[in-house]
Design an enzyme around this catalytic site. Structure first.
Site, PDB file in Angstrom:
ATOM      1  N   SER A   1      32.741  37.674  25.850  1.00 54.09           N
ATOM      2  CA  SER A   1      33.859  37.180  25.039  1.00 54.09           C
ATOM      3  C   SER A   1      33.369  36.567  23.731  1.00 54.09           C
ATOM      4  O   SER A   1      32.238  36.090  23.627  1.00 54.09           O
ATOM      5  CB  SER A   1      34.651  36.127  25.820  1.00 54.09           C
ATOM      6  OG  SER A   1      35.116  36.659  27.029  1.00 54.09           O
TER       7      SER A   1
HETATM    8  N1  SAH Z   1      32.906  35.892  30.874  1.00 53.20           N
HETATM    9  C1  SAH Z   1      32.142  37.086  30.574  1.00 53.20           C
HETATM   10  C2  SAH Z   1      33.014  38.169  30.029  1.00 53.20           C
HETATM   11  C3  SAH Z   1      33.465  39.019  31.096  1.00 53.20           C
HETATM   12  S1  SAH Z   1      34.331  40.494  30.714  1.00 53.20           S
HETATM   13  C4  SAH Z   1      30.997  36.804  29.661  1.00 53.20           C
HETATM   14  O1  SAH Z   1      30.866  35.673  29.179  1.00 53.20           O
HETATM   15  O2  SAH Z   1      30.187  37.708  29.450  1.00 53.20           O
HETATM   16  C5  SAH Z   1      35.264  40.573  32.215  1.00 53.20           C
HETATM   17  C6  SAH Z   1      34.458  40.816  33.453  1.00 53.20           C
HETATM   18  O3  SAH Z   1      35.383  40.804  34.542  1.00 53.20           O
HETATM   19  C7  SAH Z   1      33.796  42.191  33.495  1.00 53.20           C
HETATM   20  O4  SAH Z   1      32.424  42.028  33.713  1.00 53.20           O
HETATM   21  C8  SAH Z   1      34.491  42.906  34.656  1.00 53.20           C
HETATM   22  O5  SAH Z   1      33.632  43.755  35.386  1.00 53.20           O
HETATM   23  C9  SAH Z   1      34.942  41.728  35.495  1.00 53.20           C
HETATM   24  N2  SAH Z   1      36.059  42.013  36.402  1.00 53.20           N
HETATM   25  C10 SAH Z   1      37.167  42.765  36.182  1.00 53.20           C
HETATM   26  N3  SAH Z   1      37.963  42.760  37.259  1.00 53.20           N
HETATM   27  C11 SAH Z   1      37.357  41.987  38.205  1.00 53.20           C
HETATM   28  C12 SAH Z   1      37.690  41.597  39.536  1.00 53.20           C
HETATM   29  N4  SAH Z   1      38.795  42.008  40.125  1.00 53.20           N
HETATM   30  N5  SAH Z   1      36.828  40.787  40.197  1.00 53.20           N
HETATM   31  C13 SAH Z   1      35.676  40.369  39.619  1.00 53.20           C
HETATM   32  N6  SAH Z   1      35.304  40.698  38.360  1.00 53.20           N
HETATM   33  C14 SAH Z   1      36.129  41.494  37.649  1.00 53.20           C
END
Ligand code: SAH
Length: 203
Positions: A52
């Site tokens: 993000s």
């Molecule tokens: N906070 C992260 C950004 C994450 S992007 C950072 O600082 O890098 C969103 C993430 O959510 C992705 O890695 C994706 O694989 C994960 N995601 C999506 N759906 C999910 C679910 N149902 N359970 C766990 N993770 C999930």
């Protein structure tokens, strides 16, 4: 990054600003993109996912209002950067990531940086994580279409849940608080996150 992207846009918490100034964001992005690590945008982390934008990380962290002792559930570990920011500010974190490779990479990075209060688990955050529930704070960093019911119930009374809710194109960042008689919800701002996968169909 801290002055131009965070303080200038209204992030006020001294603790959040200090931590955003010290956690090495470049450890969490592609080594081929070191110059972009502190830029004002999300960046690709593989598997069609993104780390993000720094402002969004700071805003969500500020909304959680961490005092240092909370048990936190994070859904969407991704790169692990947000996890590291939380780890600096609170007691313990369970972070769920559905893509095993991302979970593994984040786990290794966080261990190398010395964070001992973080557990990264490969799993589906839509279900929350019952073994350590309930939580003082829950942060979802993927866009949901509704607040997953399990997350409402795994939030402690007095707890705060921050989650983007909307459609695939855009969402609204919500701050949900649990009270003795139910939940209240504040709309914070518009935002765009990668989708939360695996949601149950709407009842
Ligand atoms: N906070 C992260 C950004 C994450 S992007 C950072 O600082 O890098 C969103 C993430 O959510 C992705 O890695 C994706 O694989 C994960 N995601 C999506 N759906 C999910 C679910 N149902 N359970 C766990 N993770 C999930």
């Amino acid at each position: 990054m801290v002055e131009e992207q965070l303080r200038a846009r209204g992030i006020q918490s001294p603790a959040v600003l200090a931590v955003m100034g010290t956690v090495p964001r470049h450890y969490f992005v592609d080594p081929a993109l070191p110059d972009d690590a502190y830029s004002d945008r999300p960046l690709p982390i593989g598997f069609e996912q993104t780390i993000s934008q720094p402002y969004m990380v700071a805003l969500m962290t500020e909304l959680l209002n961490l005092q240092g002792t909370e048990q936190v559930l994070e859904v969407g570990t991704g790169s692990g950067y947000q996890t590291a920011v939380l780890a600096e500010l609170t007691g313990s974190i369970v972070s769920l990531e559905r893509i095993p490779e991302l979970a593994m990479q984040a786990k290794e990075r966080l261990a190398r940086l010395g964070y001992r209060n973080v557990e990264v688990i490969t799993g589906d955050g839509v279900q929350g994580y019952l073994p350590q529930a309930p939580y003082d704070r829950i942060l979802v960093t993927a866009g949901a279409t509704i607040v997953p019911p399990a997350l409402y119930t795994q939030l402690k009374e007095g707890g705060v849940l921050v989650i983007p809710v909307g459609d695939r194109q855009q969402q609204t960042l919500l701050a949900v608080e649990r009270h003795s008689k139910g939940w209240t919800q504040r709309e914070i701002c518009g935002c765009v996150f990668v989708p939360l996968i695996g949601e149950a169909p709407h009842p």
